[in-house]
Design a protein around this motif. Structure first.
Motif, PDB file in Angstrom:
ATOM      1  N   ASP A 123       0.814  -1.216   0.000  1.00  0.00           N
ATOM      2  CA  ASP A 123       0.000   0.000   0.000  1.00  0.00           C
ATOM      3  C   ASP A 123       0.847   1.266   0.000  1.00  0.00           C
ATOM      4  O   ASP A 123       0.315   2.378   0.108  1.00  0.00           O
ATOM      5  CB  ASP A 123      -0.959   0.012   1.195  1.00  0.00           C
TER       6      ASP A 123
ATOM      7  N   PRO B 264      -2.195  -2.372  -9.458  1.00  0.00           N
ATOM      8  CA  PRO B 264      -3.349  -2.166  -8.572  1.00  0.00           C
ATOM      9  C   PRO B 264      -4.570  -3.005  -8.921  1.00  0.00           C
ATOM     10  O   PRO B 264      -5.238  -3.535  -8.025  1.00  0.00           O
ATOM     11  CB  PRO B 264      -3.641  -0.673  -8.726  1.00  0.00           C
ATOM     12  N   GLU B 265      -4.860  -3.156 -10.196  1.00  0.00           N
ATOM     13  CA  GLU B 265      -6.065  -3.897 -10.585  1.00  0.00           C
ATOM     14  C   GLU B 265      -5.970  -5.361 -10.207  1.00  0.00           C
ATOM     15  O   GLU B 265      -6.928  -5.953  -9.684  1.00  0.00           O
ATOM     16  CB  GLU B 265      -6.317  -3.746 -12.088  1.00  0.00           C
TER      17      GLU B 265
ATOM     18  N   GLU C 295      -6.287  -5.798  -6.467  1.00  0.00           N
ATOM     19  CA  GLU C 295      -7.689  -5.719  -6.047  1.00  0.00           C
ATOM     20  C   GLU C 295      -8.423  -7.025  -6.355  1.00  0.00           C
ATOM     21  O   GLU C 295      -9.254  -7.483  -5.570  1.00  0.00           O
ATOM     22  CB  GLU C 295      -8.366  -4.558  -6.772  1.00  0.00           C
TER      23      GLU C 295
ATOM     24  N   SER D 265     -11.555  -5.051  -0.987  1.00  0.00           N
ATOM     25  CA  SER D 265     -10.600  -4.361  -0.130  1.00  0.00           C
ATOM     26  C   SER D 265     -10.885  -2.858  -0.088  1.00  0.00           C
ATOM     27  O   SER D 265     -11.233  -2.246  -1.109  1.00  0.00           O
ATOM     28  CB  SER D 265      -9.173  -4.599  -0.632  1.00  0.00           C
ATOM     29  N   THR D 266     -10.729  -2.268   1.071  1.00  0.00           N
ATOM     30  CA  THR D 266     -10.898  -0.822   1.224  1.00  0.00           C
ATOM     31  C   THR D 266      -9.596  -0.071   0.977  1.00  0.00           C
ATOM     32  O   THR D 266      -9.586   1.160   0.986  1.00  0.00           O
ATOM     33  CB  THR D 266     -11.389  -0.495   2.645  1.00  0.00           C
ATOM     34  N   VAL D 267      -8.509  -0.791   0.776  1.00  0.00           N
ATOM     35  CA  VAL D 267      -7.196  -0.186   0.559  1.00  0.00           C
ATOM     36  C   VAL D 267      -6.951  -0.022  -0.930  1.00  0.00           C
ATOM     37  O   VAL D 267      -7.252  -0.923  -1.723  1.00  0.00           O
ATOM     38  CB  VAL D 267      -6.084  -1.060   1.181  1.00  0.00           C
ATOM     39  N   SER D 268      -6.397   1.116  -1.314  1.00  0.00           N
ATOM     40  CA  SER D 268      -5.985   1.316  -2.707  1.00  0.00           C
ATOM     41  C   SER D 268      -4.561   0.785  -2.856  1.00  0.00           C
ATOM     42  O   SER D 268      -3.584   1.508  -2.628  1.00  0.00           O
ATOM     43  CB  SER D 268      -6.050   2.799  -3.062  1.00  0.00           C
ATOM     44  N   TRP D 269      -4.448  -0.476  -3.181  1.00  0.00           N
ATOM     45  CA  TRP D 269      -3.136  -1.103  -3.264  1.00  0.00           C
ATOM     46  C   TRP D 269      -2.316  -0.500  -4.400  1.00  0.00           C
ATOM     47  O   TRP D 269      -2.834  -0.236  -5.488  1.00  0.00           O
ATOM     48  CB  TRP D 269      -3.280  -2.609  -3.500  1.00  0.00           C
ATOM     49  N   LYS D 270      -1.044  -0.301  -4.157  1.00  0.00           N
ATOM     50  CA  LYS D 270      -0.127   0.156  -5.200  1.00  0.00           C
ATOM     51  C   LYS D 270       0.216  -0.975  -6.170  1.00  0.00           C
ATOM     52  O   LYS D 270       0.599  -0.742  -7.311  1.00  0.00           O
ATOM     53  CB  LYS D 270       1.168   0.674  -4.568  1.00  0.00           C
TER      54      LYS D 270
ATOM     55  N   THR E  84      -9.315  -3.626   6.304  1.00  0.00           N
ATOM     56  CA  THR E  84      -8.927  -3.804   4.908  1.00  0.00           C
ATOM     57  C   THR E  84      -9.931  -4.647   4.130  1.00  0.00           C
ATOM     58  O   THR E  84     -10.267  -4.338   2.978  1.00  0.00           O
ATOM     59  CB  THR E  84      -7.536  -4.468   4.834  1.00  0.00           C
TER      60      THR E  84
END
Length: 431
Positions: free
Chosen positions: A105, A133-134, A137, A143-148, A352
């Motif tokens: 993240d 990121p896609e 996800e 997930s509530t996190v915007s993963w890098k 998360t």
């Protein structure tokens, strides 16, 4: 605490074996299985039960990803052995090639994973790859996190700790190995500077060769007989949920949680970062040996001093082989889990992946991981005592690495060409 599936003890202790193995965790059991397959007369001795300590209390991850480069050749062999283990033992060990993902993240954590892949993963031909990121996800839907992004190894896997090691032990028994539980080894029988056998709490057993695979207890046994091994233990706290339906099949570490699907339909959950380092008498004795590691890794530990300091201080450090040993005083090392670390893991998971807010925690436990200063196992002979071999210090990597470590140990004991270069694991590096 997790209860490993039962293994029947053999009724009679042999008077003589080719190889005596001290310790019934995954390392000792696989060594016995390998040697029994080679036709050697082998006996396993454990102060408690097969897989009674860390071998049944770990996460159940079987991974190449993120390993120290010195371990990568051996873990590649271990993963292949895991794939063959059901057929080899004739039992379900719960192994599934589920894939493992480290989700990131922050740009810093993503860069760290990419550097490992570029430096080590690609050089060893692993299937590991970076994802964006896609895809991150998709691996953790909802997930509530915007993963890098993250690092994924699709052919890494998982197995069931309470099933796997007992299944391997029973397979070794069917090949002629004997198993002696609740039979502590008080020490080594040494004659003219070489191994003559072992001394258990009930009998002496002659052995041409002895393998010490005693986990966190290895240092104490060796120290009593004048052999030095820098080894400490850290407490890892784990939980499992009741069965629940989700779309998550990969084992995932992200934020402050790590999860893996279980064969019973639940999930094993732990903190992805922190272990607990109890300050014990050996912490001071070995400080100079562990200081270089602590300079880099101290942020991964929660340090505490409490009752375990005094419990350890009361345990014998010296005893004769005709008197009761510390291994008879503590048949099973069963520390309490650390609530603060578990609560952080649960909070991170709930924040998360909100679907887990409905999960019921069915059980929580802890185990003690044996660690050596460079966090790489000891697998090899004690040069100053012919016939004595050490397999310990797997440093939290033991369950996944166990089949490979046991295979390498058996090859060394048998005088065969080793499957990998054993020099990174030599005991003499601490002398």
């Amino acid at each position: 605490m997790p209860i490993p599936s039962s293994v029947a003890s053999d009724s009679q202790i042999p008077t003589k074996v080719d190889v005596a193995i001290i310790g019934g965790g995954i390392a000792g059991v696989v060594t016995a299985l390998e040697l029994a397959e080679r036709g050697q007369k082998v006996a396993i001795f454990d102060k408690g039960i097969i897989a009674g300590e860390q071998s049944s209390r770990n996460w159940g991850w079987c991974r190449k990803m993120g390993r120290d480069p010195r371990e990568l050749p051996l873990i590649k062999i271990a993963l292949q052995l895991w794939r063959e283990m059901r057929q080899r033992t004739g039992e379900d060990v719960g192994f599934v090639e589920c894939g493992i993902a480290y989700l990131c993240d922050t740009d810093k954590s993503l860069e760290k994973r990419a550097k490992w892949l570029e430096t080590y993963g690609q050089a060893h031909g692993l299937s590991s790859r970076m994802i964006g990121p896609e895809e991150a996800e998709a691996l953790a839907p909802g997930s509530t996190v915007s993963w890098k992004g993250g690092l994924v190894t699709p052919d890494d896997g998982r197995a069931e700790p309470t099933l796997a090691v007992p299944a391997m032990a029973r397979a070794a028994q069917r090949l002629g190995a004997t198993i002696h539980q609740n039979c502590a080894v008080r020490g080594l029988d040494i004659e003219a500077g070489r191994i003559a056998g072992i001394v258990t709490e009930t009998a002496r057993v002659k052995a041409e060769q002895t393998v010490l695979a005693g986990g966190v207890w290895s240092r104490r046994l060796l120290d009593n007989q004048g052999f030095f091994l820098p080894q400490l233990g850290v407490v890892n706290s784990v939980m499992r949920t009741k069965p629940m339906e989700t779309a998550i099949s990969h084992s995932i570490a992200g934020g402050q949680f790590a999860i893996r699907k279980r064969s019973d339909g639940g999930y094993t959950l732990a903190h992805s970062i922190y272990n607990t380092a109890d300050i014990l008498p050996d912490s001071f004795r070995l400080l100079r040996h562990f200081l270089p590691t602590l300079k880099d890794e101290w942020r991964d530990f929660r340090f505490r001093i409490g009752s375990r300091f005094f419990e350890e201080a009361r345990l014998k450090r010296r005893w004769s082989l005709d008197e009761a040993s510390p291994f008879e005083a503590i048949r099973c090392l069963d520390p309490a889990p650390v609530p603060s670390i578990q609560n952080e893991a649960i909070t991170s998971l709930h924040r998360t992946l909100p679907m887990f807010r409905a999960a019921d925690i069915a059980e929580s436990w802890a185990g003690v991981i044996d660690v050596v200063p460079d966090v790489v196992p000891v697998i090899g002979p004690v040069e100053t005592c012919p016939g004595l071999y050490i397999l310990t210090g797997l440093s939290g990597h033991g369950f996944g690495l166990g089949p490979g470590a046991g295979k390498l140990m058996a090859e060394i004991v048998s005088g065969e060409e080793p499957c990998v270069d054993p020099s990174p694991f030599r005991y003499a590096r601490f002398q």
